[in-house]
Design an enzyme around this catalytic site. Structure first.
Site, PDB file in Angstrom:
ATOM      1  N   HIS A  17       0.853  -1.196   0.000  1.00 22.74           N
ATOM      2  CA  HIS A  17       0.000   0.000   0.000  1.00 22.74           C
ATOM      3  C   HIS A  17       0.885   1.240   0.000  1.00 22.74           C
ATOM      4  O   HIS A  17       1.333   1.713   1.044  1.00 22.74           O
ATOM      5  CB  HIS A  17      -0.906  -0.016   1.242  1.00 22.74           C
ATOM      6  CG  HIS A  17      -2.012   0.998   1.200  1.00 22.74           C
ATOM      7  ND1 HIS A  17      -3.338   0.642   1.313  1.00 22.74           N
ATOM      8  CD2 HIS A  17      -1.997   2.344   1.062  1.00 22.74           C
ATOM      9  CE1 HIS A  17      -4.088   1.736   1.246  1.00 22.74           C
ATOM     10  NE2 HIS A  17      -3.289   2.787   1.097  1.00 22.74           N
ATOM     11  N   HIS A  19       1.137   4.991  -2.358  1.00 19.61           N
ATOM     12  CA  HIS A  19       0.580   5.819  -3.426  1.00 19.61           C
ATOM     13  C   HIS A  19       1.694   6.510  -4.202  1.00 19.61           C
ATOM     14  O   HIS A  19       2.543   7.183  -3.608  1.00 19.61           O
ATOM     15  CB  HIS A  19      -0.361   6.875  -2.839  1.00 19.61           C
ATOM     16  CG  HIS A  19      -1.622   6.300  -2.267  1.00 19.61           C
ATOM     17  ND1 HIS A  19      -2.794   6.249  -2.980  1.00 19.61           N
ATOM     18  CD2 HIS A  19      -1.891   5.746  -1.052  1.00 19.61           C
ATOM     19  CE1 HIS A  19      -3.743   5.693  -2.237  1.00 19.61           C
ATOM     20  NE2 HIS A  19      -3.215   5.384  -1.060  1.00 19.61           N
ATOM     21  N   ASP A  21       1.520   9.123  -6.094  1.00 22.51           N
ATOM     22  CA  ASP A  21       1.464  10.577  -5.947  1.00 22.51           C
ATOM     23  C   ASP A  21       1.688  11.023  -4.502  1.00 22.51           C
ATOM     24  O   ASP A  21       1.628  12.216  -4.211  1.00 22.51           O
ATOM     25  CB  ASP A  21       0.142  11.135  -6.475  1.00 22.51           C
ATOM     26  CG  ASP A  21      -1.078  10.455  -5.883  1.00 22.51           C
ATOM     27  OD1 ASP A  21      -0.932   9.358  -5.307  1.00 22.51           O
ATOM     28  OD2 ASP A  21      -2.189  11.002  -6.004  1.00 22.51           O
ATOM     29  N   GLY A 178      -9.714   7.973  -1.916  1.00 22.02           N
ATOM     30  CA  GLY A 178     -10.356   9.251  -1.680  1.00 22.02           C
ATOM     31  C   GLY A 178     -11.139   9.241  -0.386  1.00 22.02           C
ATOM     32  O   GLY A 178     -11.068   8.295   0.403  1.00 22.02           O
ATOM     33  N   HIS A 205      -9.864   0.793  -0.025  1.00 24.82           N
ATOM     34  CA  HIS A 205      -9.644   1.595   1.178  1.00 24.82           C
ATOM     35  C   HIS A 205     -10.896   1.489   2.054  1.00 24.82           C
ATOM     36  O   HIS A 205     -11.995   1.874   1.626  1.00 24.82           O
ATOM     37  CB  HIS A 205      -9.432   3.064   0.815  1.00 24.82           C
ATOM     38  CG  HIS A 205      -8.051   3.383   0.341  1.00 24.82           C
ATOM     39  ND1 HIS A 205      -7.607   3.058  -0.922  1.00 24.82           N
ATOM     40  CD2 HIS A 205      -7.022   4.021   0.960  1.00 24.82           C
ATOM     41  CE1 HIS A 205      -6.353   3.485  -1.073  1.00 24.82           C
ATOM     42  NE2 HIS A 205      -5.979   4.067   0.052  1.00 24.82           N
ATOM     43  N   GLU A 208     -10.659   3.120   7.709  1.00 18.85           N
ATOM     44  CA  GLU A 208      -9.662   4.098   8.135  1.00 18.85           C
ATOM     45  C   GLU A 208     -10.389   5.308   8.717  1.00 18.85           C
ATOM     46  O   GLU A 208     -10.406   5.518   9.918  1.00 18.85           O
ATOM     47  CB  GLU A 208      -8.782   4.523   6.965  1.00 18.85           C
ATOM     48  CG  GLU A 208      -7.738   5.568   7.342  1.00 18.85           C
ATOM     49  CD  GLU A 208      -7.058   6.196   6.132  1.00 18.85           C
ATOM     50  OE1 GLU A 208      -6.020   6.852   6.333  1.00 18.85           O
ATOM     51  OE2 GLU A 208      -7.571   6.063   5.009  1.00 18.85           O
ATOM     52  N   ASP A 302       1.799   3.971   2.911  1.00 16.15           N
ATOM     53  CA  ASP A 302       0.717   4.822   2.426  1.00 16.15           C
ATOM     54  C   ASP A 302       1.281   5.936   1.549  1.00 16.15           C
ATOM     55  O   ASP A 302       1.246   5.848   0.337  1.00 16.15           O
ATOM     56  CB  ASP A 302      -0.108   5.390   3.588  1.00 16.15           C
ATOM     57  CG  ASP A 302      -1.500   5.839   3.149  1.00 16.15           C
ATOM     58  OD1 ASP A 302      -1.898   5.518   2.017  1.00 16.15           O
ATOM     59  OD2 ASP A 302      -2.188   6.509   3.937  1.00 16.15           O
TER      60      ASP A 302
END
Length: 369
Positions: A17, A19, A21, A178, A205, A208, A302
């Protein structure tokens, strides 16, 4: 650097996991922003890196997500996307990661006129360049790509089709990302149905920023893994903490029992979860308790930029503050490898060739990499 950090740094690691970006080098952001004419909150790379961490340290997932306005803004051309992907592969390999699944949302990179497929092509080219560059430095890494659809948007069907079109070109799974609260996975049901019909792996996701309902939704649309998933703790009643190595005495609700008993992997991200308010601290992060209760847990980064972190750092923090051992690190690494979105024979080969040799003992009882 601490003894725990040095110890973990030498061990092979698996990251599920992370990202794309959320992992840019600050210096790269500065250079790309200058080329794109994008205004940043700071133009000194060190200062900018500190800004990202401070801005993400809000205790709110929504505020945390706002920091991506700056990273996404500089990832709108083929050259920028290729560079970011190449550097991600090199940086992860330098951290001892032997397999990583990198995720990003192609729909966020269309402002410069690219098509969805052109975005994927640029990122895949960058990953290939980064893997080759790492190999030239004596480091081996494999990258699998997850394509994310934004849960608040209406392009999930397109992104699902894009993932399927590229399943033989390095895309190994699908995700939705998102703001979690208010955007249930079920609103994207047709995308998940098409993926299920094509036997394509999905992670979501969930658990969380939202609670048990989010986890239920994710499992209902066919998630094979849960991104974060730490709120499954809301369905567990702890009676006694457990001593002398014994697991805690606890009662699991039906949802928590399903997640544990079906071995649904949790993609926990300790530092990020603390930043968004999903955990009080690394020392108290649910991953330690959930591991002791028999859940299939993995440890992840993350967003390395926003958390100022690496996978080595995340695992070392658990060693330092939550009492983890090298055996714990090995076990969550194996859990991650076993649940990668790769064919079974390739997972077995990854474990036997790239992971287990790094956890063998020498004659002194020390672990060697």
């Amino acid at each position: 650097m601490t003894p725990a950090y040095d110890l973990v740094a030498a061990l092979p690691k698996v990251l599920l996991h992370d990202h794309l970006d959320g992992g840019l080098r600050p210096a790269t952001i500065v250079e790309l922003a200058r080329e794109a004419g994008h205004t940043l909150p700071a133009t000194d790379p060190d200062e900018l890196g500190r800004w990202f961490v401070a801005a993400a340290d809000s205790g709110s997932l929504e505020r945390y997500l706002e920091t991506f306005a700056h990273t996404v803004a500089v990832m709108q051309t083929p050259d920028a996307l290729r560079r970011v992907a190449r550097e991600a592969a090199v940086d992860l390999a330098a951290d001892g990661v032997v397999y990583a699944e990198q995720r990003y949302a192609p729909e966020q990179h269309l402002e410069g006129g690219l098509t969805l497929q052109q975005v994927v092509d640029a990122v895949q080219a960058g990953f290939a360049e980064g893997v080759a560059e790492a190999a030239s430095q004596g480091r081996e890494i494999r990258i699998g790509t997850l394509l994310s659809a934004m849960r608040h948007a209406d392009r999930a069907d397109e992104i699902a089709a894009l993932a399927l079109a590229n399943r033989d070109a390095g895309v190994v799974g699908f995700d939705i990302a998102g703001a979690e609260a208010g955007f249930p996975a079920s609103r994207l049901a047709t995308a998940f149905r098409s993926l299920r019909d094509a036997w394509f792996p999905v992670t979501v996701h969930a658990g969380e920023a939202d609670g048990l309902g989010s986890i239920t939704e994710a499992l209902g649309v066919g998630a094979l893994r849960l991104g974060h998933g730490v709120r499954v703790l809301d369905d567990i009643t702890l009676h006694e903490p457990g001593t002398d190595g014994a697991p805690p005495a606890a009662t699991l609700g039906r949802l928590a029992a399903w997640v544990r008993d079906r071995r649904v992997p949790l993609e926990t991200c300790p530092s990020s979860n603390v930043q968004t308010g999903a955990a009080a601290s690394v020392a108290e992060h649910p991953v330690t308790l959930l591991r002791r209760l028999g859940f299939a847990v993995t440890v992840n980064t993350d967003n390395r930029l926003q958390s100022g972190t690496s996978l080595t750092r995340e695992l070392a923090l658990l060693v330092e503050h939550a009492g983890w051992t090298v055996d714990d690190v090995r076990d969550v690494t194996l859990t991650a490898a076993e649940n990668a979105f790769l064919p079974q024979d390739e997972r077995a080969e990854l474990i036997d060739r790239a992971i287990l040799p790094g956890y063998t003992h020498d004659g002194t009882g020390r672990h060697r990499a």
